[in-house]
Design a protein around this motif. Structure first.
Motif, PDB file in Angstrom:
ATOM      1  N   ASN A 102       0.808  -1.227   0.000  1.00  0.00           N
ATOM      2  CA  ASN A 102       0.000   0.000   0.000  1.00  0.00           C
ATOM      3  C   ASN A 102       0.836   1.269   0.000  1.00  0.00           C
ATOM      4  N   GLY A 103       2.095   1.153  -0.408  1.00  0.00           N
ATOM      5  CA  GLY A 103       2.968   2.320  -0.430  1.00  0.00           C
ATOM      6  C   GLY A 103       3.483   2.668   0.952  1.00  0.00           C
ATOM      7  N   LEU A 104       4.244   3.736   1.009  1.00  0.00           N
ATOM      8  CA  LEU A 104       4.841   4.203   2.265  1.00  0.00           C
ATOM      9  C   LEU A 104       4.754   5.716   2.333  1.00  0.00           C
ATOM     10  N   SER A 109      12.688  13.409  -7.473  1.00  0.00           N
ATOM     11  CA  SER A 109      13.336  12.941  -8.695  1.00  0.00           C
ATOM     12  C   SER A 109      12.574  11.760  -9.299  1.00  0.00           C
ATOM     13  N   LEU A 110      12.142  10.837  -8.456  1.00  0.00           N
ATOM     14  CA  LEU A 110      11.391   9.671  -8.943  1.00  0.00           C
ATOM     15  C   LEU A 110      10.017  10.068  -9.481  1.00  0.00           C
ATOM     16  N   VAL A 111       9.398  11.082  -8.883  1.00  0.00           N
ATOM     17  CA  VAL A 111       8.125  11.607  -9.406  1.00  0.00           C
ATOM     18  C   VAL A 111       8.365  12.207 -10.787  1.00  0.00           C
ATOM     19  N   ASP A 112       9.418  13.030 -10.915  1.00  0.00           N
ATOM     20  CA  ASP A 112       9.744  13.657 -12.205  1.00  0.00           C
ATOM     21  C   ASP A 112       9.988  12.628 -13.300  1.00  0.00           C
ATOM     22  N   LYS A 113      10.589  11.501 -12.945  1.00  0.00           N
ATOM     23  CA  LYS A 113      10.885  10.452 -13.923  1.00  0.00           C
ATOM     24  C   LYS A 113       9.674   9.558 -14.198  1.00  0.00           C
ATOM     25  N   TYR A 140       8.303   7.392 -11.970  1.00  0.00           N
ATOM     26  CA  TYR A 140       8.443   6.081 -11.341  1.00  0.00           C
ATOM     27  C   TYR A 140       7.624   5.923 -10.071  1.00  0.00           C
ATOM     28  N   VAL A 141       7.232   7.045  -9.459  1.00  0.00           N
ATOM     29  CA  VAL A 141       6.394   6.976  -8.257  1.00  0.00           C
ATOM     30  C   VAL A 141       5.264   7.991  -8.322  1.00  0.00           C
ATOM     31  N   ASN A 142       4.197   7.656  -7.600  1.00  0.00           N
ATOM     32  CA  ASN A 142       3.062   8.561  -7.418  1.00  0.00           C
ATOM     33  C   ASN A 142       3.200   9.179  -6.029  1.00  0.00           C
ATOM     34  N   TYR A 143       2.991  10.510  -5.961  1.00  0.00           N
ATOM     35  CA  TYR A 143       3.089  11.163  -4.657  1.00  0.00           C
ATOM     36  C   TYR A 143       2.433  12.529  -4.732  1.00  0.00           C
ATOM     37  N   SER A 144       1.526  12.776  -3.815  1.00  0.00           N
ATOM     38  CA  SER A 144       0.990  14.130  -3.674  1.00  0.00           C
ATOM     39  C   SER A 144       1.583  14.669  -2.382  1.00  0.00           C
ATOM     40  N   TYR A 187       0.162  16.050   3.636  1.00  0.00           N
ATOM     41  CA  TYR A 187       0.670  15.484   4.880  1.00  0.00           C
ATOM     42  C   TYR A 187       0.304  14.009   4.971  1.00  0.00           C
ATOM     43  N   LYS A 188       1.286  13.173   5.271  1.00  0.00           N
ATOM     44  CA  LYS A 188       1.139  11.726   5.425  1.00  0.00           C
ATOM     45  C   LYS A 188       0.645  11.022   4.152  1.00  0.00           C
ATOM     46  N   SER A 189       0.864  11.652   3.011  1.00  0.00           N
ATOM     47  CA  SER A 189       0.488  11.035   1.743  1.00  0.00           C
ATOM     48  C   SER A 189       1.347   9.803   1.497  1.00  0.00           C
ATOM     49  N   ARG A 190       0.744   8.771   0.936  1.00  0.00           N
ATOM     50  CA  ARG A 190       1.468   7.529   0.663  1.00  0.00           C
ATOM     51  C   ARG A 190       2.105   7.612  -0.714  1.00  0.00           C
ATOM     52  N   ILE A 191       3.321   7.108  -0.796  1.00  0.00           N
ATOM     53  CA  ILE A 191       4.084   7.076  -2.038  1.00  0.00           C
ATOM     54  C   ILE A 191       3.955   5.666  -2.586  1.00  0.00           C
ATOM     55  N   THR A 192       3.605   5.547  -3.851  1.00  0.00           N
ATOM     56  CA  THR A 192       3.456   4.239  -4.477  1.00  0.00           C
ATOM     57  C   THR A 192       4.219   4.222  -5.792  1.00  0.00           C
ATOM     58  N   LEU A 193       4.509   3.027  -6.254  1.00  0.00           N
ATOM     59  CA  LEU A 193       5.177   2.862  -7.540  1.00  0.00           C
ATOM     60  C   LEU A 193       4.177   2.981  -8.678  1.00  0.00           C
ATOM     61  N   THR A 194       4.592   3.636  -9.762  1.00  0.00           N
ATOM     62  CA  THR A 194       3.809   3.614 -10.993  1.00  0.00           C
ATOM     63  C   THR A 194       4.089   2.275 -11.672  1.00  0.00           C
ATOM     64  N   GLU A 195       3.393   1.988 -12.753  1.00  0.00           N
ATOM     65  CA  GLU A 195       3.663   0.753 -13.495  1.00  0.00           C
ATOM     66  C   GLU A 195       5.109   0.732 -13.984  1.00  0.00           C
ATOM     67  N   GLU A 196       5.599   1.873 -14.475  1.00  0.00           N
ATOM     68  CA  GLU A 196       6.992   1.950 -14.928  1.00  0.00           C
ATOM     69  C   GLU A 196       7.948   1.771 -13.751  1.00  0.00           C
TER      70      GLU A 196
END
Length: 147
Positions: free
Chosen positions: A50-52, A74-78, A80-84, A87-96
């Motif tokens: 469920n992300g971190l 950097s990973l958001v820009d590339k 590779y991850v989803n992140y808003s 506060y306390k938003s979870r970071i998850t991997l994109t399909e890529e």
């Protein structure tokens, strides 16, 4: 084996392991424009269904807040991850991100396999139990050094 020689062996072995692990982690990162911090973020996110949160990543990696924030950005820009940035938003991997993380993990799995060659399954189990305990003890020691 005396205390000094055990300490010497420990320091030398850990130094070699640290350097080799760093090089193994970095294998393949250049083609994606990634660095070691990115690998560690991808590694932990791949394991987290469920992300971190960024705080959880800081605790897992023992990296400082600024390094994790830069790594995530950097990973958001590339892509590779989803992140808003809430506060306390979870970071998850994109399909890529999942694809790249999986590809990078293959090299790591091969390294772990090779590192255990010549050891029985029981020896591997004992080794990893001991390694986990040493790691836990050293983290505790480090976190309490000021006390």
């Amino acid at each position: 084996m005396g205390r000094e020689s055990r300490f010497d062996m420990f320091i030398k072995s850990m130094d070699v392991l640290s350097k080799v692990i760093q090089r193994v982690k970095n294998a393949g990162l250049e083609k994606y424009g990634l660095k070691s911090i990115h690998f560690m973020i991808l590694f932990y996110l791949e394991k987290a269904e469920n992300g971190l949160t960024s705080k959880e990543l800081i605790n897992l990696t023992l990296e400082d807040k600024a390094a994790i924030s830069r790594g995530i950005a950097s990973l958001v820009d590339k892509g590779y991850v989803n992140y808003s940035k809430k506060y306390k938003s979870r970071i998850t991997l994109t399909e890529e991100g999942k694809r790249i993380s999986s590809e990078l993990s293959l090299t790591q799995e091969k390294a772990v396999h090779v590192s255990g060659e010549g050891m029985s399954e029981e020896e591997k189990e004992m080794f990893y139990r001991c390694l986990k305990l040493v790691s836990k003890n050293l983290v505790t020691f480090y976190l309490n050094m000021d006390n």
